[in-house]
Write an enzyme that holds these catalytic residues in place. Structure first.
Site, PDB file in Angstrom:
ATOM      1  N   GLU A 257     -24.535 -24.529   2.231  1.00 31.03           N
ATOM      2  CA  GLU A 257     -25.575 -25.466   1.829  1.00 31.03           C
ATOM      3  C   GLU A 257     -26.406 -24.918   0.662  1.00 31.03           C
ATOM      4  O   GLU A 257     -26.115 -25.181  -0.499  1.00 31.03           O
ATOM      5  CB  GLU A 257     -26.447 -25.822   3.039  1.00 31.03           C
ATOM      6  CG  GLU A 257     -25.645 -26.532   4.129  1.00 31.03           C
ATOM      7  CD  GLU A 257     -26.475 -26.903   5.338  1.00 31.03           C
ATOM      8  OE1 GLU A 257     -27.483 -27.609   5.174  1.00 31.03           O
ATOM      9  OE2 GLU A 257     -26.112 -26.477   6.460  1.00 31.03           O
ATOM     10  N   MET A 258     -27.425 -24.121   0.938  1.00 29.35           N
ATOM     11  CA  MET A 258     -28.259 -23.587  -0.140  1.00 29.35           C
ATOM     12  C   MET A 258     -27.897 -22.150  -0.509  1.00 29.35           C
ATOM     13  O   MET A 258     -28.222 -21.678  -1.594  1.00 29.35           O
ATOM     14  CB  MET A 258     -29.730 -23.684   0.237  1.00 29.35           C
ATOM     15  CG  MET A 258     -30.215 -25.116   0.419  1.00 29.35           C
ATOM     16  SD  MET A 258     -31.987 -25.171   0.765  1.00 29.35           S
ATOM     17  CE  MET A 258     -32.242 -26.929   0.974  1.00 29.35           C
TER      18      MET A 258
END
Length: 459
Positions: A257-258
């Site tokens: 994700e990040m």
């Protein structure tokens, strides 16, 4: 001789009827409702099938019969574990799950438990009208006593409740949380924010099967909406976070994700921003930390509620808020047991339930199983939890396509049809599907005083 046989037969029938009536008598009228319900559960032998370690009858070891018993026990426990409910009822401590209340209420309403083959052996177990009425009264009384939403009259006992018009929140921290929610510095390459996958202008989702993280990496599960997430009893499909703050701590360091290596890197980037440092210092004496970052995001997400849907207005007494077709859809929603799992303010998010209760969803899906398909099992490693997921909330559901944890259903009609097949065990007609969808469309609420919309649906 003939007359004597007739008399004997009449005596036997009368004795059997009398014995049946005595065995199936309802609890005494002066018994408190909770105690009366416990007595009904005990007389009905509910825990023989709806617990992890039931006391099995003596005939469990008999051939044929024993196999039938074990099939019923396994199916019962697979569908509904009653132990938490019985613990609360007998101890008087804790809160009942609204899902448990709804399940018991529906079974009593339909009088479908215990099964005939059970009460043929256990005469005192049948769900009589009197027992049913006690359970229905108890369910309504429990909701009125424990749900502080002001519903009155005939709707006071509904399994679905209106969303709060507001929730307590620290406004200053929520404003900071709004900035952090949209801040790409939480990601390793400063390209992805929480809002990238949970856009406020797209109903809290991105309408993709799987969301894109840094460098275009795809996740393995559909991103649920952040609107009304405050009402979920846990966060994520597998329930690995118990609070919004704990949930907010996950994506920034998730490699897909990040992808930030840790919060230290995120904190270092934020500390280079003097305005951000001052903002944190004004609200948190400890300054910028993982805990203060996620707390601020949680405060912001507490503001993401969508009250005043047309259905909420109906629940609060406005009969003109929904149409006859939409009301018929709601009645079908309850008739087919949808409102046993999709309950409460968010119409879901209150329990873990098996995907494919009545028919094997994953066998029919035709796709290779993934780790995400294991659901709650990922966290507990208990076999009963395999393919069991946190039930999604249905608020604003017309805007939050695609559906399911795997994002495989693109339209609401597909999802409704499948839920009938795999969860309720019924083949819905087109007319029934249309009515249920009409009801679901009444669940779109307001955000900041305006009807929630989805910009992706305008394209």
């Amino acid at each position: 001789m003939k007359k004597g046989l007739i008399v004997t037969a009449v005596v036997v029938v009368v004795a059997l009827v009398a014995g049946y009536l005595v065995a199936n008598r309802a609890p005494k009228a002066d018994l408190p409702l909770n105690d009366a319900v416990v007595e009904i559960f005990n007389d009905g032998g509910c825990m023989a099938c709806h617990s992890a370690n039931p006391d099995l009858p003596f005939y469990f070891d008999l051939p044929v019969v024993g196999n039938i018993v074990m099939t019923d026990v396994n199916e019962g426990y697979r569908a509904f574990d009653m132990e938490p409910m019985m613990k609360v009822l007998t101890s008087g401590e804790g809160e009942l799950s609204p899902v448990d209340v709804a399940k018991v209420e529906k079974v009593a309403l339909d009088k479908r438990m215990p099964m005939a083959k059970y009460y043929l052996v256990h005469w005192g177990s049948q769900m009589t009208n009197a027992k049913r009425d006690i359970i229905l009264e108890w369910a309504t009384a429990y909701r009125i006593a424990h749900y502080n939403d002001g519903l009155t009259g005939e709707r006071a006992g509904e399994p679905i409740r209106p969303i709060d018009l507001s929730l307590p929140v620290d406004e200053a921290k929520a404003e900071l949380g709004f900035l952090l929610f949209h801040d790409t510095r939480l990601s390793v390459d400063n390209t992805v924010s929480c809002a990238s996958c949970h856009g406020l202008n797209t109903a809290g989702v991105d309408n993709k099967q799987y969301s894109e993280g840094v460098e275009g990496q795809l996740g393995g599960v559909n991103a649920p909406t952040v609107y009304n997430a405050v009402y979920n009893f846990v966060q994520f499909w597998d329930g690995r976070a118990t609070t919004l703050a704990e949930q907010a701590a996950g994506p920034p360091v998730n490699p897909v994700e990040m992808a930030s290596p840790n919060f230290d890197q995120i904190i270092a980037k934020l500390k280079r921003d003097r305005k951000m440092v001052r903002a944190f210092k004004a609200l948190y004496p400890e300054g910028i930390t993982e805990a203060t970052i996620t707390d601020a995001i949680e405060q912001f997400e507490r503001t993401l509620i969508t009250p005043n849907s047309r259905f909420d207005k109906y629940l609060r007494g406005d009969n003109s808020a929904i149409t006859a077709e939409e009301l018929a859809g709601y009645e079908l929603f309850k008739e087919y047991s949808c409102a046993t799992c999709h309950v409460g303010q968010n119409l879901g998010g209150e329990s873990y339930e098996l995907m494919g209760l009545r028919k094997h969803y994953f066998a029919d899906r035709g796709l290779e199983l993934t780790e995400e398909d294991n659901g709650r099992y990922k966290q507990t490693k208990e076999e009963r939890d395999r393919h069991r997921f946190k039930v999604p909330g249905l608020r604003n559901v017309a805007l939050t396509y695609p559906y399911y944890h795997d994002g495989t259903r693109a339209t609401l009609k597909e999802a409704v049809c499948d839920m009938g097949t795999y969860q309720s065990g019924v083949a819905l007609t087109d007319e029934e599907e249309d009515k249920i969808m009409a009801f679901l469309n009444t669940l779109t609420g307001e955000y900041q005083g305006k009807l929630l919309t989805n910009d992706n649906m305008q394209k």
